[in-house]
Write an enzyme that holds these catalytic residues in place. Sequence first.
Site, mmCIF file in Angstrom:
data_model
loop_
_atom_site.group_PDB
_atom_site.id
_atom_site.type_symbol
_atom_site.label_atom_id
_atom_site.label_comp_id
_atom_site.label_asym_id
_atom_site.label_seq_id
_atom_site.Cartn_x
_atom_site.Cartn_y
_atom_site.Cartn_z
ATOM 1 N N GLN A 254 -4.642 -6.164 -0.749
ATOM 2 C CA GLN A 254 -3.218 -6.054 -0.453
ATOM 3 C C GLN A 254 -2.693 -7.333 0.197
ATOM 4 O OE1 GLN A 254 -1.512 -3.777 -1.677
ATOM 5 N NE2 GLN A 254 0.476 -3.968 -0.657
ATOM 6 N N HIS B 279 14.114 1.088 -15.159
ATOM 7 C CA HIS B 279 13.195 -0.011 -15.485
ATOM 8 C C HIS B 279 11.768 0.416 -15.798
ATOM 9 C CE1 HIS B 279 11.668 0.486 -11.393
ATOM 10 N NE2 HIS B 279 10.694 -0.362 -11.686
ATOM 11 N N ASP C 289 11.906 -4.341 -7.361
ATOM 12 C CA ASP C 289 10.747 -3.624 -7.893
ATOM 13 C C ASP C 289 9.609 -3.592 -6.867
ATOM 14 O OD1 ASP C 289 9.251 -2.242 -9.734
ATOM 15 O OD2 ASP C 289 8.689 -3.990 -10.913
ATOM 16 N N HIS D 23 4.398 4.988 -10.817
ATOM 17 C CA HIS D 23 5.537 4.565 -11.634
ATOM 18 C C HIS D 23 6.287 5.777 -12.191
ATOM 19 C CE1 HIS D 23 3.193 0.750 -11.651
ATOM 20 N NE2 HIS D 23 4.408 0.237 -11.581
ATOM 21 N N ASN D 24 6.846 6.552 -11.286
ATOM 22 C CA ASN D 24 7.525 7.788 -11.641
ATOM 23 C C ASN D 24 8.999 7.723 -11.229
ATOM 24 O OD1 ASN D 24 7.405 8.087 -8.816
ATOM 25 N ND2 ASN D 24 5.480 9.220 -8.955
ATOM 26 N N TRP D 25 9.669 8.860 -11.271
ATOM 27 C CA TRP D 25 11.100 8.925 -10.939
ATOM 28 C C TRP D 25 11.372 8.472 -9.508
ATOM 29 C CZ3 TRP D 25 16.010 8.764 -11.455
ATOM 30 C CH2 TRP D 25 16.897 9.450 -10.626
ATOM 31 N N ALA D 26 10.479 8.812 -8.584
ATOM 32 C CA ALA D 26 10.675 8.420 -7.176
ATOM 33 C C ALA D 26 10.695 6.900 -7.048
ATOM 34 C CB ALA D 26 9.568 9.017 -6.308
#
EC number: 3.1.4.-
Length: 717
Positions: free
Chosen positions: A666, A503, A614, A465-468
């Site tokens: 998954q 977000h 998202d 959950h970073n900038w990328a």
Amino acid sequence: MTSENEVIQYLKDNPTLLEDYIVSTNVSHETFERWSVRRAIKFKKSRKDQISGGAWTDLDHAMKRRVILETSDNRTRILFEITQCCGQLIGTDSMELIVQNDEGAFICRKDENGELKLKKVKSSKKPNYVQAIVNAGNQTIGEIHFHINLTPSEKSIVNAICTWSASCNYFSELYTHASEENNEDSVHENIAKQRKLSNFLLDVAKSIFHDIVSMDAVIVKVMNFAQKLVDADRASLFLVDAKNHQIYARIFDVGTGDDEHVKINKEGQKEIRFDMSKGIAGYVASTGDGLNIENAYDDPRFNAEVDSKTGYTTKTILCMPIKIRNVVIGVVQMVNKHNGVFNRQDEDAFEVFAVYCGLALHHAKLYDKIRRSEQKYRVALEVLAYHSVCNSDEVNKLKKIEITDRIVELETIDFNGMRLSELEKPLYAVYMFKTLFGGFLQYETDDLIRFVLTVRKNYRRVAYHNWAHGWSVAHAMFATLLSHKEVFSNLEALALYVSCLCHDLDHRGKNNAYMKTMSTPLAAIYSTSVMERHHFNQTVTILQQDGHNILKSLTSAEYKQTLSLIKHCILATDLALFFSNKAKLNVILEGGNFELTNPEHRLLTQAVLMTGCDLVASAKPWNIQTETVKVIFEEFYDQGDAERLSGAEPIAMMDRTKAHQLPAMQVGFMRGICMPCYELIAKIFPKVDKMRSRCEYNATKWEELAEEQKQKEADNS
């Protein structure tokens, strides 16, 4: 048999019949009160609107003043007038007065002749009402019982009236007592002293809320008045340092101290300190008991060292503790009364004074702490602002690069943002913003660049959950909006894009469940959607930074609408909300009632679209999907490790020891959340069906891997 309507009509024709019955002994007082309350609730009338007027609500109080003067020696009558005053000010007569005396408690009511009558209260009677208590000294002299619920403001009015009335009663009795025992001159002197005390108490009360600027200002005021209050030659006020078992003062009468005790504290101020085991003040500070000493040298607790060094002779001492919640926070010491010795009146007056003094000192201490905290907070904000906002070099570096050609490959969901450099991501984010909104929104390019770079800086360096990730979600929305320009308004599109970019601002790599379980500060601030609410507040904080407001050209109404939409969209990324949003939208679609012009349907569509963007990693080509899942699970395992360190057992998805189950987990995620989301979006926006089909392909691939893993485990067993 007579019908209900016939009875009602009969009562309308004979109104006195009903009134005579209600006021008769057939209806008890309690029943009548209950009916009154039910009627007030039923018609929802404000009690203020029910005031019919009266002497206490009239501007001319001459009649009431005359009554009080004429009956000043009748405590019961005074209490009755207080009760009537309270009732008329808040607009109710649903109350009664209980008078307390040595013989017990009595209900006070007027008889038919207007005379006050007392009726003994039965001890078995249990109160079911609000009480306002009137105290004189330490004795309760009356209670006002309200048979209705009072609002906080109404309670404050009643308490204020009762407090002032009790004070008047108390000082009136002091006057009467003095009149009986002393001559007229002493009486006038006592009244003057009480008036002086009352005026000062009011002054202290005002200081508590208005004038307090520092502890020193309060101490100066306290010492100056204390000395005059009891006609003392000198006054000292010491504060208690419980940690070091000492008493100290920053402001003191140097004539009573000695230089050996004067020190410079850590704040650079002069102060005098004594051990609490020494002297009269130390004794009072230690025990909490006041002392009135007529001859200091006859008392073994007196420390004569100061007198011997200064040449001053201490004779009489009045030393009283200052308390807050029964804890001694200071000591006031009066030395050498000018005429005679300190008497009982001095003690009584000083006891009242000490209560207000304690409040003033307590509030002054709090004020000093708040002021220091505020300065520390400002420094912290300056430091944080410097480190969390992009610098001019970063802005200038990005400004030098301008994209003039259309980037076609950026317009597809399949675009791989993982291959972009740290410079290219913000550059492309600016390009996407200009492409979408350059035609309708007025903004300064420098502001846009600053906004994007500061957003990048406020994403933490966590695994997923970073900038990328923020950039990737914004890109998915960019591609969707380009292919559906006709669907959303400019403001809606603006809110959707900005929401996606921001977000997950300041995400800590831990989910909401972790925040709540570990009782983190964020969980204490936000009760629901903990991280999402924090992400939105971070977005607003960045927009409010100087040179970052890309929305400043909007009108006030447009600005509010856009911020409201941004909040709605960011909160929608809480997966806990997706299931209810999906259920509501499915019902509408299956019923054939879906209309994009319907505001509710529109908001639900935006919420589900935010979830789809998202989760866009699940709709990317397989090679991008697998790389992203590895990163996602690495963050999950970090959270699981943290949970295990704190003594909690992580769920399987976040348990590093169960990494071999990743394909099966998954599959559950893809089939349970991702596919339903994209199937729903495809029903509304057929042009993005590729997201659904790509997700279906990836889910099938995970199923194959899960089956292989299952077979491998079977072979090994």
